[in-house]
Design a protein around this motif. Structure first.
Motif, PDB file in Angstrom:
ATOM      1  N   TYR A 170      15.340 -19.538  11.950  1.00  0.00           N
ATOM      2  CA  TYR A 170      15.110 -18.138  11.590  1.00  0.00           C
ATOM      3  C   TYR A 170      13.667 -17.989  11.121  1.00  0.00           C
ATOM      4  CZ  TYR A 170      16.304 -20.215   7.028  1.00  0.00           C
ATOM      5  OH  TYR A 170      16.364 -21.028   5.932  1.00  0.00           O
ATOM      6  N   LYS A 171      13.243 -16.738  10.925  1.00  0.00           N
ATOM      7  CA  LYS A 171      11.881 -16.453  10.479  1.00  0.00           C
ATOM      8  C   LYS A 171      11.837 -16.364   8.954  1.00  0.00           C
ATOM      9  CE  LYS A 171      11.227 -13.557  14.586  1.00  0.00           C
ATOM     10  NZ  LYS A 171      11.033 -12.155  15.052  1.00  0.00           N
ATOM     11  N   SER A 172      10.774 -16.886   8.370  1.00  0.00           N
ATOM     12  CA  SER A 172      10.571 -16.826   6.920  1.00  0.00           C
ATOM     13  C   SER A 172       9.191 -16.248   6.652  1.00  0.00           C
ATOM     14  CB  SER A 172      10.691 -18.225   6.311  1.00  0.00           C
ATOM     15  OG  SER A 172      10.548 -18.170   4.910  1.00  0.00           O
ATOM     16  N   GLU A 173       9.144 -15.202   5.844  1.00  0.00           N
ATOM     17  CA  GLU A 173       7.892 -14.468   5.644  1.00  0.00           C
ATOM     18  C   GLU A 173       7.660 -14.211   4.157  1.00  0.00           C
ATOM     19  OE1 GLU A 173       6.172 -10.001   6.734  1.00  0.00           O
ATOM     20  OE2 GLU A 173       7.856 -10.835   7.873  1.00  0.00           O
ATOM     21  N   ASP A 174       6.459 -14.554   3.678  1.00  0.00           N
ATOM     22  CA  ASP A 174       6.083 -14.213   2.306  1.00  0.00           C
ATOM     23  C   ASP A 174       5.684 -12.744   2.264  1.00  0.00           C
ATOM     24  OD1 ASP A 174       6.551 -16.738   1.335  1.00  0.00           O
ATOM     25  OD2 ASP A 174       4.478 -17.401   1.581  1.00  0.00           O
ATOM     26  N   VAL A 175       6.250 -11.996   1.318  1.00  0.00           N
ATOM     27  CA  VAL A 175       6.001 -10.557   1.251  1.00  0.00           C
ATOM     28  C   VAL A 175       5.669 -10.136  -0.184  1.00  0.00           C
ATOM     29  CG1 VAL A 175       7.563 -10.106   3.180  1.00  0.00           C
ATOM     30  CG2 VAL A 175       8.446 -10.001   0.836  1.00  0.00           C
ATOM     31  N   THR A 176       5.061  -8.963  -0.320  1.00  0.00           N
ATOM     32  CA  THR A 176       4.853  -8.345  -1.624  1.00  0.00           C
ATOM     33  C   THR A 176       5.330  -6.900  -1.555  1.00  0.00           C
ATOM     34  OG1 THR A 176       2.588  -7.687  -1.067  1.00  0.00           O
ATOM     35  CG2 THR A 176       2.862  -9.779  -2.212  1.00  0.00           C
ATOM     36  N   PHE A 177       5.813  -6.389  -2.672  1.00  0.00           N
ATOM     37  CA  PHE A 177       6.244  -4.995  -2.748  1.00  0.00           C
ATOM     38  C   PHE A 177       5.973  -4.503  -4.167  1.00  0.00           C
ATOM     39  CE2 PHE A 177       9.785  -7.879  -3.329  1.00  0.00           C
ATOM     40  CZ  PHE A 177      10.396  -7.457  -4.508  1.00  0.00           C
ATOM     41  N   SER A 178       5.945  -3.180  -4.346  1.00  0.00           N
ATOM     42  CA  SER A 178       5.480  -2.607  -5.606  1.00  0.00           C
ATOM     43  C   SER A 178       6.599  -1.978  -6.428  1.00  0.00           C
ATOM     44  CB  SER A 178       4.409  -1.548  -5.342  1.00  0.00           C
ATOM     45  OG  SER A 178       3.269  -2.133  -4.754  1.00  0.00           O
ATOM     46  N   ASN A 179       6.522  -2.239  -7.736  1.00  0.00           N
ATOM     47  CA  ASN A 179       7.327  -1.501  -8.704  1.00  0.00           C
ATOM     48  C   ASN A 179       6.498  -0.276  -9.073  1.00  0.00           C
ATOM     49  OD1 ASN A 179       8.202  -0.432 -11.217  1.00  0.00           O
ATOM     50  ND2 ASN A 179       9.156  -2.371 -11.777  1.00  0.00           N
ATOM     51  N   LYS A 180       6.883   0.891  -8.560  1.00  0.00           N
ATOM     52  CA  LYS A 180       6.104   2.111  -8.764  1.00  0.00           C
ATOM     53  C   LYS A 180       6.276   2.669 -10.177  1.00  0.00           C
ATOM     54  CE  LYS A 180       4.692   2.221  -4.468  1.00  0.00           C
ATOM     55  NZ  LYS A 180       3.274   1.898  -4.146  1.00  0.00           N
ATOM     56  N   VAL A 181       7.364   2.286 -10.859  1.00  0.00           N
ATOM     57  CA  VAL A 181       7.608   2.790 -12.209  1.00  0.00           C
ATOM     58  C   VAL A 181       6.571   2.243 -13.180  1.00  0.00           C
ATOM     59  CG1 VAL A 181       9.258   2.898 -14.117  1.00  0.00           C
ATOM     60  CG2 VAL A 181      10.074   3.004 -11.751  1.00  0.00           C
ATOM     61  N   GLU A 182       6.273   0.932 -13.090  1.00  0.00           N
ATOM     62  CA  GLU A 182       5.308   0.303 -13.992  1.00  0.00           C
ATOM     63  C   GLU A 182       4.027  -0.108 -13.272  1.00  0.00           C
ATOM     64  OE1 GLU A 182       6.914  -2.551 -16.824  1.00  0.00           O
ATOM     65  OE2 GLU A 182       8.944  -1.899 -16.332  1.00  0.00           O
ATOM     66  N   ASN A 183       3.987   0.126 -11.974  1.00  0.00           N
ATOM     67  CA  ASN A 183       2.771  -0.081 -11.181  1.00  0.00           C
ATOM     68  C   ASN A 183       2.271  -1.534 -11.167  1.00  0.00           C
ATOM     69  OD1 ASN A 183       0.707   0.833  -9.468  1.00  0.00           O
ATOM     70  ND2 ASN A 183      -0.703   1.157 -11.190  1.00  0.00           N
ATOM     71  N   PHE A 184       3.093  -2.428 -10.653  1.00  0.00           N
ATOM     72  CA  PHE A 184       2.655  -3.812 -10.407  1.00  0.00           C
ATOM     73  C   PHE A 184       3.395  -4.340  -9.186  1.00  0.00           C
ATOM     74  CE2 PHE A 184       6.251  -4.208 -13.326  1.00  0.00           C
ATOM     75  CZ  PHE A 184       7.021  -5.183 -12.716  1.00  0.00           C
ATOM     76  N   ASP A 185       2.861  -5.425  -8.619  1.00  0.00           N
ATOM     77  CA  ASP A 185       3.435  -5.998  -7.400  1.00  0.00           C
ATOM     78  C   ASP A 185       4.324  -7.193  -7.700  1.00  0.00           C
ATOM     79  OD1 ASP A 185       2.128  -4.160  -5.831  1.00  0.00           O
ATOM     80  OD2 ASP A 185       0.460  -5.487  -5.318  1.00  0.00           O
ATOM     81  N   LEU A 186       5.376  -7.302  -6.911  1.00  0.00           N
ATOM     82  CA  LEU A 186       6.277  -8.458  -6.960  1.00  0.00           C
ATOM     83  C   LEU A 186       6.145  -9.220  -5.648  1.00  0.00           C
ATOM     84  CD1 LEU A 186       9.063  -6.278  -8.385  1.00  0.00           C
ATOM     85  CD2 LEU A 186       8.429  -8.394  -9.537  1.00  0.00           C
ATOM     86  N   ALA A 187       6.298 -10.540  -5.716  1.00  0.00           N
ATOM     87  CA  ALA A 187       6.168 -11.382  -4.522  1.00  0.00           C
ATOM     88  C   ALA A 187       7.483 -12.080  -4.233  1.00  0.00           C
ATOM     89  CB  ALA A 187       5.065 -12.422  -4.735  1.00  0.00           C
ATOM     90  N   GLY A 188       7.787 -12.216  -2.953  1.00  0.00           N
ATOM     91  CA  GLY A 188       9.034 -12.872  -2.589  1.00  0.00           C
ATOM     92  C   GLY A 188       9.015 -13.430  -1.183  1.00  0.00           C
ATOM     93  N   THR A 189      10.185 -13.837  -0.715  1.00  0.00           N
ATOM     94  CA  THR A 189      10.352 -14.377   0.635  1.00  0.00           C
ATOM     95  C   THR A 189      11.444 -13.589   1.347  1.00  0.00           C
ATOM     96  OG1 THR A 189       9.709 -16.603  -0.075  1.00  0.00           O
ATOM     97  CG2 THR A 189      10.928 -16.413   1.996  1.00  0.00           C
ATOM     98  N   LEU A 190      11.115 -13.117   2.546  1.00  0.00           N
ATOM     99  CA  LEU A 190      12.081 -12.421   3.396  1.00  0.00           C
ATOM    100  C   LEU A 190      12.429 -13.329   4.562  1.00  0.00           C
ATOM    101  CD1 LEU A 190      13.663  -9.866   4.257  1.00  0.00           C
ATOM    102  CD2 LEU A 190      11.576  -9.118   5.454  1.00  0.00           C
TER     103      LEU A 190
END
Length: 449
Positions: A170-190
């Motif tokens: 399967y495919k594994s991808e490092d991603v980032t997404f934003s918490n708009k409430v407190e305005n910071f980015d989170l990092a994870g794996t999809l």
């Protein structure tokens, strides 16, 4: 009149010997004394040899098993001697995936070994009973635990055959997404199954404490294992580092389960932007505290298609922790009297934490209350000092926003508002989150909704 015979004294090799009729008896007595002196000399020599142990005698790695709260952990002391005969010590906790924790001073006086661990607020004291065994105890946060350590001939290797190894189907991808409430980015794996999709997807939400995307704990990586299995079976998985952990930004120190729900919801929002994901089939799987965060999100976000609760709570943290304390203390051999006393103290402390949001005022009120409690008990000065140290440590661990919210929050409030399908799983042998207490509460709350 008969004259008394005088003893005849002869000189032999510079020593006088009495040749009176009882001289033979005296000679035997002297021989016994010589034998005793010889034995005493040997014993003293042995004592001196024991006292002459040096730091070189402990060089290498020593491992033992520490039992605390129903959990058994391996601890490894590593001693390295420099050319200047100074020693460097580190601690490994293989079951917690912790290595190279710096230790403080190491002393060896006779056969007594003492190791300070200032970073852990702990210490170790033991006796060298042989070249390969030290018997003693580990002390941390006012509590002592038996810990015997043995010299290791080879490094400790952790075998985790369940961990997936590449190449992956399967495919594994490092991603980032934003918490708009407190305005910071989170990092994870999809991880995405092979093919074009769109695929059903699940967001994995970790338990309490600062966790990485694999929820690594005690040498295990449960979220890595779950993600691998689900993705191999056609389900996309997004797992992420908690705020302030790994590559994620943000600050965990002021966070509560309620604000952590914003992080999980940000992960869902991100999945809605991915064309490979079926936006009608996005669910949440929360472990422990994650099993509280999931229904918080599910109660307010209509995009949640399903929820899986793994060892999640159905009652307040106040009730969970008191039950947890009782069950773990019982299996650890604590007396019923001591258990009841601990429950009584913790109950009062938790009530104060819930009622007082000002942390400084809470600390002042709690210390004054406990001092008065001890005034009414027949404790010695030393016992009082020890009890106050333990209470202070407990107060420090609960006097924060996260704990206050966890104690007071009622999961039923959120479960009763969840409209999607739910699978709740709790272990019968789990002493942290009682299945007997929590599963019926979750089921009852869902029925009300």
């Amino acid at each position: 009149m008969e004259r008394k015979r005088r003893p005849v004294t002869r000189v032999l090799q510079g020593k006088k010997m009495n040749c009176a009729p009882d001289g033979e008896k005296n000679i035997k007595t002297m021989k016994r004394r010589r034998i005793l002196l010889t034995l005493l000399s040997l014993l003293l020599s042995a004592g001196i040899m024991t006292a002459q142990k040096t730091l070189k005698d402990i060089e290498g790695s020593w491992m033992g098993k520490l039992s605390a709260g129903g959990v058994e952990l391996r601890l490894v002391f590593n001693f390295t001697l420099s050319e200047a005969d100074t020693i460097k010590a580190t601690l490994d906790s293989p079951d917690q995936a912790a290595q190279g924790i710096p230790l403080g001073s190491v002393t060896l006086a006779g056969d007594t070994l003492y190791i300070s661990a200032p970073m852990l607020l702990g210490s170790y004291k033991g006796a060298m009973v042989s070249d390969s065994l030290v018997t003693g105890s580990w002390t941390q946060a006012g509590k002592s635990y038996p810990l015997d350590v043995r010299r290791q001939g080879a490094p400790v290797v952790i075998n985790r055959p369940q961990e997936p190894k590449p190449p992956f189907p399967y495919k594994s991808e490092d991603v980032t997404f934003s918490n708009k409430v407190e305005n910071f980015d989170l990092a994870g794996t999809l991880t995405l199954p092979e093919g074009s999709g769109p695929f059903p997807a699940v967001v994995l939400i970790s338990g309490s404490g600062a966790q990485d995307r694999d929820e690594a704990l005690l040498g295990h990586k449960p979220f890595l294992v779950l993600a691998d299995y689900l993705t191999r079976n056609g389900i996309a998985v997004l797992r992420y580092d908690d705020r302030g952990v790994g590559k994620s930004k943000g600050n965990m120190s002021r966070a509560t389960s309620l604000s952590l729900a914003d992080d999980a919801e940000a992960a869902v929002t991100y999945l809605l932007t991915r064309p490979e994901i079926n936006n009608k089939m996005i669910g949440l799987a929360g472990h422990s505290e994650g099993g509280l965060i999931a229904p918080i999100v599910g109660s307010r976000n209509s995009n949640i298609a399903f929820i899986v609760s793994l060892a999640g709570p159905g009652v307040s943290g106040y009730n969970i922790i008191l039950k947890q304390t009782r069950d773990i203390s019982a299996v650890s051999g604590v007396s019923e009297k001591d258990i009841e006393e601990t429950i009584s103290t913790n109950s009062k402390l938790f009530e104060m934490v819930i009622a007082e949001a000002d942390q400084r005022q809470l600390a002042k009120d709690a210390m004054e209350w406990y001092n008065k409690e001890l005034d009414g008990k027949a404790v010695t000065t030393e016992e009082r000092k020890d009890l106050m140290a333990k209470f202070t440590q407990a107060l420090l661990s609960v006097n924060n926003p996260w704990f206050r919210y966890f104690l007071a929050a009622d999961p039923a409030e959120y479960w009763s508002q969840v409209k999607c399908p739910v699978l709740a799983i709790n272990g019968e042998k789990d002493l942290q989150v009682s299945a007997e207490m929590n599963l019926p509460a979750i089921k009852s709350a869902l029925k009300k909704g």
